[in-house]
Design a protein around this motif. Structure first.
Motif, PDB file in Angstrom:
ATOM      1  N   VAL A  35     -12.043  -6.678  -2.463  1.00 24.28           N
ATOM      2  CA  VAL A  35     -11.226  -6.225  -1.302  1.00 24.28           C
ATOM      3  C   VAL A  35     -11.661  -4.257  -1.153  1.00 24.28           C
ATOM      4  N   ASP A  36     -11.696  -3.863  -2.793  1.00 23.95           N
ATOM      5  CA  ASP A  36     -12.687  -2.146  -2.472  1.00 23.95           C
ATOM      6  C   ASP A  36     -12.958  -2.302  -1.763  1.00 23.95           C
ATOM      7  N   ARG A  37     -14.120  -2.781  -2.097  1.00 23.77           N
ATOM      8  CA  ARG A  37     -15.738  -2.826  -1.123  1.00 23.77           C
ATOM      9  C   ARG A  37     -15.243  -2.925   0.064  1.00 23.77           C
ATOM     10  N   ALA A  38     -14.500  -3.849   0.630  1.00 26.46           N
ATOM     11  CA  ALA A  38     -14.098  -4.340   2.602  1.00 26.46           C
ATOM     12  C   ALA A  38     -13.401  -3.201   2.430  1.00 26.46           C
ATOM     13  N   LEU A  39     -12.728  -2.344   1.855  1.00 29.79           N
ATOM     14  CA  LEU A  39     -11.360  -1.808   2.487  1.00 29.79           C
ATOM     15  C   LEU A  39     -11.784  -0.374   2.800  1.00 29.79           C
TER      16      LEU A  39
ATOM     17  N   VAL B  77       0.734  -1.349  -0.379  1.00 29.53           N
ATOM     18  CA  VAL B  77       0.448  -0.010   0.240  1.00 29.53           C
ATOM     19  C   VAL B  77       1.253   1.288  -0.238  1.00 29.53           C
ATOM     20  N   CYS B  78       0.454   2.069  -1.287  1.00 30.42           N
ATOM     21  CA  CYS B  78       1.296   3.543  -0.919  1.00 30.42           C
ATOM     22  C   CYS B  78      -0.042   4.327  -0.922  1.00 30.42           C
TER      23      CYS B  78
ATOM     24  N   THR C  95      -7.823   2.903  -5.560  1.00 36.11           N
ATOM     25  CA  THR C  95      -7.172   1.985  -6.114  1.00 36.11           C
ATOM     26  C   THR C  95      -6.848   0.452  -5.491  1.00 36.11           C
ATOM     27  N   VAL C  96      -7.357  -0.713  -6.121  1.00 33.00           N
ATOM     28  CA  VAL C  96      -7.276  -0.907  -5.581  1.00 33.00           C
ATOM     29  C   VAL C  96      -6.483  -2.141  -7.260  1.00 33.00           C
TER      30      VAL C  96
ATOM     31  N   VAL D 105      -5.023   6.530  -2.290  1.00 29.04           N
ATOM     32  CA  VAL D 105      -4.064   5.698  -1.804  1.00 29.04           C
ATOM     33  C   VAL D 105      -4.247   4.059  -2.731  1.00 29.04           C
ATOM     34  N   GLN D 106      -3.166   3.451  -3.465  1.00 30.09           N
ATOM     35  CA  GLN D 106      -2.759   2.482  -4.329  1.00 30.09           C
ATOM     36  C   GLN D 106      -2.402   0.993  -3.355  1.00 30.09           C
ATOM     37  N   VAL D 107      -3.818   0.383  -3.261  1.00 32.92           N
ATOM     38  CA  VAL D 107      -3.448  -0.770  -2.602  1.00 32.92           C
ATOM     39  C   VAL D 107      -2.845  -1.518  -3.465  1.00 32.92           C
ATOM     40  N   GLN D 108      -1.910  -2.851  -4.341  1.00 38.91           N
ATOM     41  CA  GLN D 108      -1.524  -4.055  -4.826  1.00 38.91           C
ATOM     42  C   GLN D 108      -1.028  -5.317  -4.468  1.00 38.91           C
TER      43      GLN D 108
END
Length: 768
Positions: A112-116, A61-62, A77-78, A128-131
């Motif tokens: 994942v997006d809907r959970a976070l 995550v950044c 963004t996931v 925020v970007q989660v990869q």
């Protein structure tokens, strides 16, 4: 042994020096999940590796330090990617490398997006970007159930503000028991399969499919999933402490004017409340009415152009919040809706089938201001979708595609490719309908349903389910039962709450829950739930499910009044598919060398033929819109695999004429010798003037060698024996007679007594 000890010791010292932190989660039944941080991707704000069995996910995550100008939403963004090397495979395609994400990867990223997303602070607007990357995979452990855990772990060891921890599990109902993180090879056998995301206190997201289960079973599944999630959330919380990341960055990306906010609230709240109370059903009129309230207030401020430009963004944001508050209060106090409906009332519905004359099946479903035009196309196995993922491979014979153009909401928006939302909504409708699609001989088709949303004001995915059901029945697909769907909403404040049936777009946007439920009269087939509020009780969920059931039954009555069951037959122009079975060892003969035989059959009969090996038989599908063409192709195939019967009379085709007779094809690819002596009771010197190549002739099979395939035929045996006929005498063989030596390549059989050739050995698929 000593080398091993030294190796382990070195690893331990290195990990201590690198400050590697590990956590182990025991979910019971031998399920051990490991979380590790501090070893990989250390320049990211946060990173973690989650491992279960041989499946490993790396999540990073950044976050940017500052938000963009005038941003009032969470720019999250996931991304999820499965590396083919993780399962020891090469990517398909020309470039042989991972490219754009597949639908499967996009769907996991959405989970994942809907959970976070709901758990970031309201005033935090930095990008925020989660990869999440699958770096190792096995054939038993589904990575989608671990993706949110990996992402939440990465955020937990960063200093990004987040109201977690949150995690996710798969729950299945298998053999009468609830199973957590079901093995991949057992998921298809489950009658309930859900992905559930939750914090320690609240369920946040649900997505899954069921085989007509009850509302009570679904609630029990959510409780079972929540228990497992609580264990994971505790481990994530401990990870945050061990990593020293309990203090988060202080962010506030909003510029505020408290005096303006308070003044606006006093000036427009009651106006918004009273306007919402009018119950205007038309979406555009309602939007224009709220916009007029805001415009009149802005004009009353008498601001200069410069002052207005400086405050315009804040005014829009404050008005949105006031409108939301007024609408919510109105629903809770008045127990009525924005469009004037009761809490459990469904919008007006009208349906029509067979709207498109050239489609294999079509339907329109309109509910309020939401409309789907759906079509069904029936194809052969050659039309199946090939799935070539790093973890999941195979084919899909039931497809559903959902399209949402800009004009559906009156917007000017270019069609620049498929959106993630379209993929997600289409997948939900696909899950809902796939439970009732027939399999096996009842349905030899590949089926494609396409839903084009022509109007949208909430619940377009549920309109897709209803229109898809109608179109399938219009096409004559023998679905087991009709399926309907409804979207439920929630508005809550303190100890007040209201569950809303068939929500509008505004109610989805301004409400606390979007809970979509689909099913037949006998049970639920799919669901999708997103919750935006803390403290949602099982009492509320139970109420929502009961209200959804009543709504679905109301819609079911309307659908069945439009078309009560699938049509008895497909439409005249739909390709028919007839399936036959052939012995496994005959498949090669039907296909032929390089596909020569099957291509010839298809070309000459105008059919499409597909052959699949299944056990000890070959399944042959013959497709055409012309019944006679199908029958011709089937007869051809049956002829190829048929075993010639001695004594049987055949209508054959003369293939070639030779010195000693003619070769006649009595079955496709099977030729026998009609010796000159077996043509007629009258002896002839040659057959050249008696028969011609391509001529049809009736012959009787006298002999058949099943090993060599050689056959001896007779026309004479079908003719009456002339009166007084005398068998010709055979010349005795003199002592010392010697047969001339055979030439290499001579295909003639050994001579009989009297100099006649052996007819049996002279035949057998021979063509000169």
């Amino acid at each position: 042994m000593r080398d091993d000890c030294i190796s382990v010791s070195n690893i331990q010292r290195r990990e201590e020096k690198m400050n590697i932190i590990k956590k182990t989660i025991d979910l019971g039944n031998g399920q051990i999940i490991e979380i590790e941080t501090g070893k990989l991707a250390k320049q990211a704000d946060g990173s973690a590796v989650v491992k279960m069995n041989n499946t490993m996910l790396l999540a990073t995550v950044c976050a940017k330090k500052e938000a963009g100008e005038n941003v009032d939403f969470m720019p999250l963004t996931v991304e999820y990617q499965e590396k083919y090397a993780a399962t020891g495979r090469f990517p398909g395609g020309f470039f042989k490398r991972e490219a754009r994400p597949s639908e499967h990867e996009i769907l996991i990223a959405r989970l994942v997006d809907r959970a976070l997303r709901p758990l970031f602070p309201d005033d935090f607007h930095a990008e925020v970007q989660v990869q999440i990357t699958l770096i190792s995979g096995d054939k038993e452990t589904a990575p989608d159930a671990l993706a949110a855990l990996a992402a939440a772990s990465a955020i937990a060891v960063s200093d990004i503000p987040f109201h977690g921890p949150v995690s996710e599990v798969r729950v299945s109902h298998l053999n009468g028991e609830f199973v957590i993180n079901t093995p991949l090879n057992e998921i298809e056998n489950a009658d309930l399969d859900l992905i559930v995301a939750a914090t320690e206190e609240n369920i946040m997201m649900v997505e899954g499919e069921m085989k007509e289960v009850s509302e009570e079973l679904m609630l029990e599944a959510l409780k079972a999933a929540h228990e497992a999630i609580r264990i994971q959330c505790k481990a994530i919380a401990e990870l945050t402490v061990d990593a020293g990341k309990t203090e988060k960055r202080v962010y506030c990306h909003e510029v505020n004017d408290p005096e303006l906010k308070e003044a606006m609230h006093k000036a427009v709240y009651q106006q918004c409340y009273d306007f919402a109370k009018q119950g205007i059903a038309n979406k555009q009129m309602r939007a224009e009415g709220f916009e007029k309230i805001k415009t009149e207030y802005v004009e009353s401020l008498n601001l200069s152009d410069e002052e207005l430009a400086a405050k315009a963004f804040m005014i829009d944001r404050y008005f949105h919040d006031i409108e939301k508050e007024a609408m919510r209060d109105m629903v809770l106090n008045e127990r009525t809706r924005l469009d004037g409906r009761k809490l459990d009332e469904i919008r007006p519905i009208w349906c029509e089938v067979d709207y498109l004359p050239s489609a294999h099946g079509s339907a329109i479903f309109t509910r309020g201001e939401t409309q789907s035009l759906s079509t069904v196309t029936l194809g052969t196995k050659l039309d199946e979708q090939i799935i070539d993922g790093a973890v999941i491979e195979g084919t899909k014979s039931f497809l559903l595609h959902y399209n949402f153009p800009g004009f559906a909401t009156g917007e000017v928006k270019g069609n620049r490719g498929l959106s993630r939302r379209e993929i997600g909504h289409g997948n939900l409708a696909w899950r809902a309908l796939k439970q009732v699609i027939p399999t096996g001989p009842e349905n030899p088709y590949t089926i494609r349903v396409v839903s084009d949303i022509l109007e949208s004001n909430g619940s377009s995915s549920m309109a897709t389910v209803c229109a898809g059901t109608l179109a399938l029945m219009d096409a004559g697909v023998k679905i087991t039962k009709p399926v309907t769907g409804i979207a439920m909403g929630l508005i809550s404040k303190g100890d007040k709450w209201a569950v809303l049936s068939d929500i509008l777009g505004d109610e989805d946007h301004l409400g606390d829950m979007d809970f979509k439920v689909t099913g037949t009269r006998d049970g639920i087939t799919a669901c999708q739930m997103d919750i935006k509020v803390d403290g949602l009780s099982y009492e509320v969920l139970s109420k929502a499910l009961a209200q959804a059931h009543a709504g679905r039954m109301h819609i079911m009555d309307i659908i069945e009044a439009t078309i009560s069951k699938p049509r008895d037959d497909y439409k005249p122009f739909v390709p028919r598919i007839v399936q036959i079975e052939i012995p496994k060892d005959c498949i090669g003969a039907v296909i032929g060398k390089g596909g020569e035989v099957i291509q010839k059959i298809q070309a000459e009969t105008n059919t499409i033929i597909n052959i699949e090996e299944e056990g000890n038989v070959g399944k042959v599908d013959v497709a055409s819109s012309n019944k006679d063409d199908i029958e011709a192709a089937i007869e051809w195939i049956k002829g190829i695999i048929a075993v010639p019967e001695v004594g049987q009379v055949y209508e054959g085709t003369v293939k070639s004429i030779v010195e000693f007779g003619a070769f006649v094809e009595i079955l496709p690819g099977k030729e026998g010798l009609l010796h000159i002596s077996e043509y007629d009771w009258t002896r002839s010197a040659s057959l050249e003037n008696l028969v011609h190549e391509g001529e049809k002739i009736e012959v009787k099979l006298l002999e058949f060698d099943d090993k060599s395939g050689k056959m001896r035929l007779s026309r004479k045996a079908l003719l009456p024996k002339p009166e007084g006929y005398v068998e010709p005498e055979k010349a005795p063989r003199r002592s010392g007679d010697r047969r001339p030596p055979r030439r290499d390549g001579d295909s003639r059989g050994p001579r009989r007594e009297g100099g006649e050739r052996n007819h049996l050995n002279s035949g057998g698929n021979h063509r000169r």
